[in-house]
Design an enzyme around this catalytic site. Structure first.
Site, short mmCIF file in Angstrom:
data_model
loop_
_atom_site.label_atom_id
_atom_site.label_comp_id
_atom_site.label_asym_id
_atom_site.label_seq_id
_atom_site.Cartn_x
_atom_site.Cartn_y
_atom_site.Cartn_z
N GLY A 60 44.57 35.59 52.61
CA GLY A 60 44.65 34.64 51.46
C GLY A 60 44.09 33.39 51.62
CE1 TYR A 88 48.82 31.84 54.01
CE2 TYR A 88 49.78 34.08 53.74
CZ TYR A 88 49.93 32.61 53.55
OH TYR A 88 50.94 32.12 53.08
CG HIS A 174 38.36 39.22 56.70
ND1 HIS A 174 39.14 39.30 55.64
CD2 HIS A 174 38.11 37.70 56.76
CE1 HIS A 174 39.68 37.89 55.50
NE2 HIS A 174 39.26 36.94 56.03
CD GLU A 176 39.20 42.78 55.24
OE1 GLU A 176 39.66 42.88 56.35
OE2 GLU A 176 39.72 41.79 54.69
CG ASP A 232 37.87 54.55 34.86
OD1 ASP A 232 37.25 54.94 35.99
OD2 ASP A 232 37.89 53.24 34.77
CE LYS A 378 34.33 53.04 37.32
NZ LYS A 378 34.97 52.66 35.88
#
Ligand code: XMP
Length: 594
Positions: A60, A88, A174, A176, A232, A378
Site C-alpha cells: 500500500g 507495506y 512484489h 504478484e 459479464d 473478469k
C-alpha cells in the site's frame, strides 16, 4: 454490501487490503494457483479470520509509522495460520512484532536483484540470485525477535524475512507482478508448503455450483436482466437460463443510440442463439440524444447519460412489465465491483450508474436480486463463458464504456487554429488525463510522424514530462492538409458527427479484426475530434492500448500495413481531415479522451 446470494467456497487465504493497487492482482494470482482467495479490509478483526489457512497483507502507499496509516489487528499473528506480508505488509509485520522500519535515503523502484541468504520453505527450488520487482522507499531495518533475514538486494538488506516456527513471512518485493521472475513459484510455496492449502478452485467448474445457488436464490421466482452485450451480463444471464429454463428468464437491452455500428444486431444474435423469445430491445435513443443536445462538457455528458440510464431503468422496473410479483433482477456484477478499495474508484462510479440505482437498492433490500458472478474476476468469467459454450467472438470482446460513443466524440466551444511550438503543434482540443491523483483537462501536442513509431513513443514521453501545459501527445499519420493549416471548430454531439464516428469506428474494427491486431491489444478506442478544415471539420484519433485492468495502460504502435490501410480508408470518408495515433501512456493520459 457484498451480496452473498451465490456463495463461493470458504476462502482458504484472505488478502488484507491496505490500499495497494496490487491487491486484486494478489488474489487473482492465488486463484490462478487453484486456491480460492478473497479480499477483506486490512483492519478486519482477527476473530473474523479464524478458520482460514493463510493471510496475505498487501502492499500500500502509506508509511507504517504515520498516523492514519492502514492498520491490521495484531491478533492475526496469534491465530496460528500462516501470514505473508508484501511490501507495506512486510513493514507492518516488522512494526507490530518488534522490528524497525525507516524511511530510506533512496527509493528502490523497478527491477532489482535478490540474493537469498539461507534455505526457507518460501524459496524452495528458487534459491540464489533472481530478478524481482520493487516499489518502496521505507525499509525494514531490523527483523523482529524470532525472525531471520532470508534475502537481500544491494539497497535493501532485509528484502525477505521469516519466522519459520510461527509461519510468518515478509517480502519487500512484489511476487504478484510478472517482473518478479520466480514470483508465482514463491506464492505457490507459501500456499502449499507454508499454509498447507489444497487446490479447491477452478473457475471452469463453477457452473454447476452457481446454478444450484441461482435456483435456491430464485426460489421459484423468475429472473429479469438488463443486458449490455458485454461478457459479464451475458455469462450471468446464460447461467440463469441454464438454471431456470427459458420460461423463467428475460433479457432487456436498452439502445441508447450511442452504440457502435451493428451492436444491437450483434447482441440480438447472441441472445437469439441462446433461446427464442427471451430477449427484447428498448429503443431509448431519442431520449438519450435529446437529453445530450448541445452538451459539450465531458463531465456534463457523463452526468446526463448516467441520469438517463437511471431514469430509463427505473421506469422499466416500475412499469411492472417484468418485475411484477414473481420476478427478481439478475445482474452481471463481478468481484472487483463489489470491493470498495483503492484500485476500484472508477468501478464504483460505473456501478452507481448501472448496478446500484435506487430502484435496484430497493430490490436488494427486498432480497429480489441475484448476482451469479459476484465472486469472479473478469478472466474467470471468460473461462466460465467458454465452458458454457458462448462464442469466442463475444468472450474476447474489448471492454466498451457505458456512456458509449458519446465520450469518444469530442466537442469544443469555439474554433481556434493550431499553434506552432518548438516541440510540435499545440492543438486547442481538450482531453482528460490523470496526473498525480487528480484529473487534468488540457490541450494536445501534435508531432509529425517520424519514420519509426517506437521512437515516437519515446519522444512523446519526453515531451509530456517537459511541457506542463499538455497532457497528451498524438502523431499525425496522414492528412489532407498540413497540421499547421488545421483549426478546431465549434462542435457538439449531433447525429451527423455520431454517424461519422460510427462509420470510422467500424472501419477500424473491421481492419483490426481481419489482421488479428485486435487480439494484440486490450482496447482500441477511436475518437472523433473537431480538428480540420471547413470542408473536412473532423479528424480521427486511433488509441490502441495494452493493459491488464484499465488502471494503467501502454500506448501501442500500429503495424505498418494496418496503418497504411487505415489512413487510406479513413481519409476517403466524408468530413475527415486527418488520422492521428495517440502516443500517450496511462498515466498521464486516460484511455478514453473524456
Ligand atoms: P480511462 O479513460 O479512465 O478508462 O483510462 C479506463 C477503462 O474504463 C473504461 N471506462 C468506462 N467504463 N463507464 C464504463 O462502463 C464509464 O463511464 C467509463 N469510463 C471509462 C474505459 O473504456 C477503459 O477501459
Amino acid at each position: 454490501m457484498t451480496l452473498s446470494s451465490v456463495k463461493p467456497p470458504q476462502a482458504q487465504v484472505v488478502v488484507l487490503d491496505t490500499g495497494g493497487q496490487y491487491c486484486h492482482l494478489i488474489a487473482r494470482k492465488i486463484r490462478e494457483l487453484g486456491v480460492y482467495s478473497e479480499i477483506r479490509p486490512s483492519e478486519t478483526p482477527a476473530a473474523e479470520l479464524l478458520g482460514g489457512r493463510g493471510i496475505v497483507i498487501s502492499g500500500g502507499p502509506a508509511s507504517v509509522y504515520e498516523s492514519g496509516a492502514p492498520q491490521v489487528d495484531p491478533g492475526i499473528f496469534s491465530l496460528g495460520c500462516a501470514v505473508l506480508g508484501l511490501c507495506y505488509g512486510h513493514q507492518t509485520i516488522a512494526w507490530h512484532l518488534g522490528g524497525a522500519v525507516q524511511r530510506g535515503d533512496k527509493g528502490e523502484y523497478g527491477l532489482a536483484w535478490l540474493e537469498t541468504l539461507r534455505p526457507s520453505p518460501l524459496f524452495e527450488s528458487v534459491e540464489g540470485r533472481q530478478q524481482i520487482w520493487m516499489s518502496h522507499r521505507d525499509s525494514v531495518t531490523r527483523v523482529p525477535p524470532g525472525f531471520e533475514a532470508l534475502g537481500a538486494t544491494e539497497t535493501c538488506a532485509i528484502a525477505a524475512m521469516g519466522d519459520a516456527a510461527r509461519r510468518i513471512y515478509g517480502l519487500q518485493f512484489h511476487p504478484e507482478v510478472v517482473h518478479t521472475t520466480n514470483g508465482k513459484r514463491i506464492l505457490a510455496n507459501f500456499l502449499f508448503r507454508v499454509c498447507g492449502c489444497t487446490r479447491d478452485w477452478d473457475p471452469r467448474r463453477q457452473a454447476e455450483r452457481i446454478q444450484d445457488e441461482i435456483r435456491r436464490t430464485a426460489a421459484g421466482r423468475n429472473v429479469f436482466f438488463f443486458v449490455s452485450g458485454g461478457v459479464d451480463s451475458t455469462v450471468a444471464f446464460t447461467l440463469c437460463l441454464r438454471a431456470l429454463g427459458p420460461e423463467r428468464v428475460r433479457a432487456l437491452y436498452v439502445d441508447t443510440g450511442l452504440m457502435r455500428a451493428g451492436e444491437t444486431e450483434f447482441v440480438r444474435n447472441v441472445f437469439d442463439s441462446l433461446g427464442r423469445g427471451i430477449f427484447a430491445v428498448e429503443d431509448a435513443s431519442a431520449r438519450f440524444l435529446s437529453a445530450l443536445d448541445g452538451v459539450r462538457d465531458p463531465e456534463q455528458k457523463r452526468r446526463v447519460i448516467g441520469e438517463m440510464f437511471v431514469e430509463v431503468q427505473e421506469q422499466i422496473l416500475a412499469s411492472g412489465r417484468y418485475l411484477e410479483g414473481r420476478w427478481i433482477l439478475g445482474q452481471g456484477t463481478i468481484y472487483p465491483d463489489t470491493i470498495e478499495s483503492g484500485g476500484t474508484a472508477k468501478a464504483d462510479v460505473i456501478k452507481t450508474h448501472h448496478n446500484r440505482v435506487s430502484g435496484i437498492q430497493r430490490l436488494i433490500a427486498e432480497n429480489r436480486i441475484v448476482e451469479p458472478l459476484h465472486s469472479l474476476y473478469k478472466d474467470e468469467v471468460r473461462e466460465l463463458g467458454r465452458e458454457l459454450g458462448l462464442p469466442e467472438q463475444l468472450l474476447q470482446r474489448h471492454p466498451f464504456p457505458g456512456p458509449g460513443l458519446a465520450i469518444r466524440c469530442l466537442c469544443e466551444e469555439s474554433g481556434k487554429p493550431v499553434e506552432r511550438l518548438e516541440e510540435g503543434w499545440l492543438a486547442p482540443l481538450h482531453s482528460v488525463g490523470v496526473q498525480g491523483d487528480s484529473r487534468s483537462y488540457r490541450p494536445v501536442l501534435i508531432l509529425d510522424a517520424a519514420p519509426r513509431q517506437q521512437d515516437l513513443h519515446e519522444l512523446a514521453a519526453e515531451r509530456i514530462n517537459r511541457l506542463s501545459q499538455i497532457n497528451r501527445v498524438i502523431a499525425l499519420l496522414e492528412s489532407h492538409v498540413p497540421a499547421g493549416s488545421m483549426t478546431t471548430s465549434p462542435a457538439a454531439l449531433c447525429q451527423t458527427r455520431l454517424e461519422r464516428l460510427r462509420r470510422v469506428d467500424a472501419i477500424v474494427r473491421d481492419a483490426a479484426e481481419r489482421t488479428g491486431f485486435d487480439r494484440e491489444v486490450w482496447q482500441f478506442p477511436v475518437i472523433l475530434v473537431p480538428l480540420g478544415t471547413r470542408e473536412r471539420p473532423d479528424s480521427v484519433v486511433l488509441r490502441p492500448v495494452d493493459s491488464v485492468d484499465g488502471m494503467t495502460a501502454r500506448a501501442v504502435p500500429l503495424p505498418g500495413a494496418l496503418r497504411e490501410e487505415l489512413c487510406r480508408r479513413l481519409l476517403a470518408e466524408e468530413g475527415v481531415c486527418a488520422v492521428f495515433l495517440d502516443l500517450t501512456h496511462k498515466p498521464p493520459g486516460t484511455i478514453e479522451w473524456e
